[in-house]
Write a protein that holds these residues in place. Sequence first.
Motif, PDB file in Angstrom:
ATOM      1  N   VAL A  57       9.209  -9.380  -1.327  1.00  0.00           N
ATOM      2  CA  VAL A  57       8.348  -8.269  -0.903  1.00  0.00           C
ATOM      3  C   VAL A  57       7.305  -8.039  -1.864  1.00  0.00           C
ATOM      4  O   VAL A  57       6.096  -7.957  -1.586  1.00  0.00           O
ATOM      5  CB  VAL A  57       8.897  -7.174  -0.635  1.00  0.00           C
ATOM      6  N   PRO A 190       2.295  -5.445   6.045  1.00  0.00           N
ATOM      7  CA  PRO A 190       3.008  -4.424   6.954  1.00  0.00           C
ATOM      8  C   PRO A 190       1.525  -3.383   7.391  1.00  0.00           C
ATOM      9  O   PRO A 190       0.746  -3.113   6.956  1.00  0.00           O
ATOM     10  CB  PRO A 190       3.642  -3.425   6.030  1.00  0.00           C
ATOM     11  N   ASP A 192       1.396  -0.458   7.834  1.00  0.00           N
ATOM     12  CA  ASP A 192       0.995   0.922   7.205  1.00  0.00           C
ATOM     13  C   ASP A 192       0.419   0.769   5.873  1.00  0.00           C
ATOM     14  O   ASP A 192       0.110   1.712   5.203  1.00  0.00           O
ATOM     15  CB  ASP A 192       2.150   1.633   6.677  1.00  0.00           C
ATOM     16  N   THR A 193      -0.214  -0.464   5.628  1.00  0.00           N
ATOM     17  CA  THR A 193      -1.199  -0.744   4.602  1.00  0.00           C
ATOM     18  C   THR A 193      -2.632  -0.862   5.199  1.00  0.00           C
ATOM     19  O   THR A 193      -2.765  -1.212   6.276  1.00  0.00           O
ATOM     20  CB  THR A 193      -0.885  -1.783   3.665  1.00  0.00           C
TER      21      THR A 193
END
Length: 198
Positions: A57, A190, A192-193
Motif C-alpha cells: 500500500v 484509490p 479519495d485521492t
Amino acid sequence: MDRVIHPIEQESYRRLRARLDTSHLPPLTRAVVERVVHSSADLAYADDLVMDEDDLVAAHAALHAGAPVVVDVEMVAAGITRRETVCRLKDARSRPGLTRSAHAVRLAHEQVGPGALWVIGCAPTALEELLTLDASPALVIGLPVGFVGAAESKAALRASGLPAVSNVSEKGGSAVAAAALNALLYHPVPADTSEETL
C-alpha cells in the motif's frame, strides 16, 4: 489514462483464476501474485512469493506520487512499459570485490537517493549491494534468478526488514520482477485521492 486490457489478457486471467483461488488475498498482494503467475504461467509462485500488504500500500502510493523506479538490467526496464526507469548498468564497471551489477546499484543510488522503488530481477549481487546502502527504499522487488546466490540474497532481503516483494526459491527473473512492479502500476489509485492512475 486507463489501460486498455486486451481480450487475450482477459481470457488468460479468467483461466488463471479458474485454476488458482486468489480471492482470499488482500488487493495489492492479489494483484502482484496474479500478475507474476500470469507472466510466468507458473502457479507455484502463489506459494513462493513473500510480501506484506501494508508495504505494498505504501509503495503503491509512492509509485503513483512519482517515486523513481530503479532496475538492475535493461530486460527489467523493457517489461515496465508505462513508467520511466533508471538503469546504470551501461555506466558500471566490474572491479575486484565488486561486480558490474553491484557497481550499477551504487551509481543508481547516487542518482536517485532515498525513497525509490528498486526492481531487481537478474543479479543477486545487485540485491546484495543494495542491502549495504542506506537507500531507504519505498519497496524492493527482489526476484533475481539463479543457482548461485539468488535464494540467499532474497533471504537476506527478507531478514533486512526493508519493504519487499521476494520469493523463497531460486527462480525469478526479469519478466516476473517487471510483472510485480506492473501490478502496482496498473492497480487503480484509490478514488479519495487526487492522484491519477499511470
